[in-house]
Design a protein around this motif. Structure first.
Motif, PDB file in Angstrom:
ATOM      1  N   UNK A   1       6.185 -29.610  11.214  1.00 18.27           N
ATOM      2  CA  UNK A   1       4.807 -30.076  11.395  1.00 18.27           C
ATOM      3  C   UNK A   1       4.158 -30.349  10.048  1.00 18.27           C
ATOM      4  N   UNK A   2       4.415 -29.460   9.070  1.00 19.31           N
ATOM      5  CA  UNK A   2       3.854 -29.674   7.730  1.00 19.31           C
ATOM      6  C   UNK A   2       4.428 -30.941   7.110  1.00 19.31           C
ATOM      7  N   UNK A   3       5.733 -31.168   7.256  1.00 18.13           N
ATOM      8  CA  UNK A   3       6.365 -32.379   6.714  1.00 18.13           C
ATOM      9  C   UNK A   3       5.810 -33.624   7.406  1.00 18.13           C
ATOM     10  N   UNK A   4       5.686 -33.583   8.727  1.00 18.50           N
ATOM     11  CA  UNK A   4       5.156 -34.720   9.472  1.00 18.50           C
ATOM     12  C   UNK A   4       3.712 -34.998   9.069  1.00 18.50           C
ATOM     13  N   UNK A   5       2.949 -33.931   8.885  1.00 15.99           N
ATOM     14  CA  UNK A   5       1.560 -34.096   8.470  1.00 15.99           C
ATOM     15  C   UNK A   5       1.484 -34.755   7.101  1.00 15.99           C
ATOM     16  N   UNK A   6       2.370 -34.338   6.186  1.00 14.56           N
ATOM     17  CA  UNK A   6       2.423 -34.953   4.856  1.00 14.56           C
ATOM     18  C   UNK A   6       2.794 -36.424   4.939  1.00 14.56           C
ATOM     19  N   UNK A   7       3.771 -36.745   5.788  1.00 13.08           N
ATOM     20  CA  UNK A   7       4.194 -38.132   5.951  1.00 13.08           C
ATOM     21  C   UNK A   7       3.072 -38.970   6.559  1.00 13.08           C
ATOM     22  N   UNK A   8       2.357 -38.426   7.558  1.00 20.30           N
ATOM     23  CA  UNK A   8       1.242 -39.156   8.161  1.00 20.30           C
ATOM     24  C   UNK A   8       0.116 -39.381   7.156  1.00 20.30           C
TER      25      UNK A   8
END
Length: 158
Positions: free
Chosen positions: A128-135
Motif C-alpha cells: 500500500x505504501x509503494x502504491x501510494x508512492x507510485x500514485x
C-alpha cells in the motif's frame, strides 16, 4: 453467686496465696491486682473492637483456621474425601492431561496463524505504501504535463 463474683473471689484467693496486697484506689478500683489488670485488658479489647464491622468475618476466618489446624480435621473430612466425585479424580486426571496437551497444540497453531497474519499485514502495508508512492508520483507527473500543455495565465488577460 454470679460467675463474675466467683471469679473475683478466686482471683483474690490467688492473690492472697501469692502475697499480693490488694489496695483500693479512691475511685473504687483495686490498685495493682490481677482483677484490675483483667478489667483493664477487657476494656482495652472492647475499645479496640468497637466499630469494626469486619469483626464477625474475622471470627469466622479464625474458626475456619482453627478447624483446619485441628489434628482431627482429616477424620472429620473423611466422608467428603470418600465421596464418589473425589474417587473418580485419578481416572479423570488422564482426560485433563489430554485436554491440556490439546490446548497447547491449539495454542501453537493459533500462534503460527497469528504470525502469518502479521506477516501478511506487513506485506499489505508495504504494498500500500509503494502504491501510494507510485500514485503520488503519477499525480505529480500528470500535473507537470498539464502545466506544460496549459500554462497558467497571468491575470486572465493572456
Amino acid at each position: 453467686m454470679d460467675p463474675i463474683t466467683v471469679l473475683q473471689s478466686r482471683i483474690e484467693q490467688l492473690e492472697a496465696k501469692l502475697g499480693l496486697a490488694v489496695s483500693s484506689t479512691p475511685d473504687g478500683q483495686q490498685g495493682d491486682s490481677a482483677t484490675s489488670h483483667l478489667l483493664n485488658a477487657a476494656q482495652t479489647m472492647n475499645s479496640a473492637t468497637v466499630g469494626h464491622e469486619k469483626l464477625t468475618e474475622a471470627v469466622n476466618m479464625a474458626n475456619e483456621l482453627n478447624n483446619y489446624t485441628d489434628p482431627n480435621f482429616v477424620e472429620m473430612a473423611v466422608p467428603v474425601l470418600e465421596s464418589e466425585p473425589i474417587q473418580h479424580v485419578p481416572e479423570m486426571q488422564a482426560t485433563v492431561d489430554n485436554m491440556h496437551q490439546a490446548a497447547a497444540e491449539v495454542k501453537a497453531e493459533a500462534d503460527a496463524v497469528s504470525l502469518g497474519i502479521q506477516e501478511i499485514a506487513e506485506t499489505c502495508g508495504a504494498a500500500a505504501a509503494a502504491a501510494s508512492g507510485q500514485l503520488a508520483g503519477a499525480a505529480r507527473r500528470a500535473e507537470q504535463a498539464e502545466q506544460k500543455l496549459f500554462p497558467q495565465r497571468r491575470n486572465g488577460l493572456d
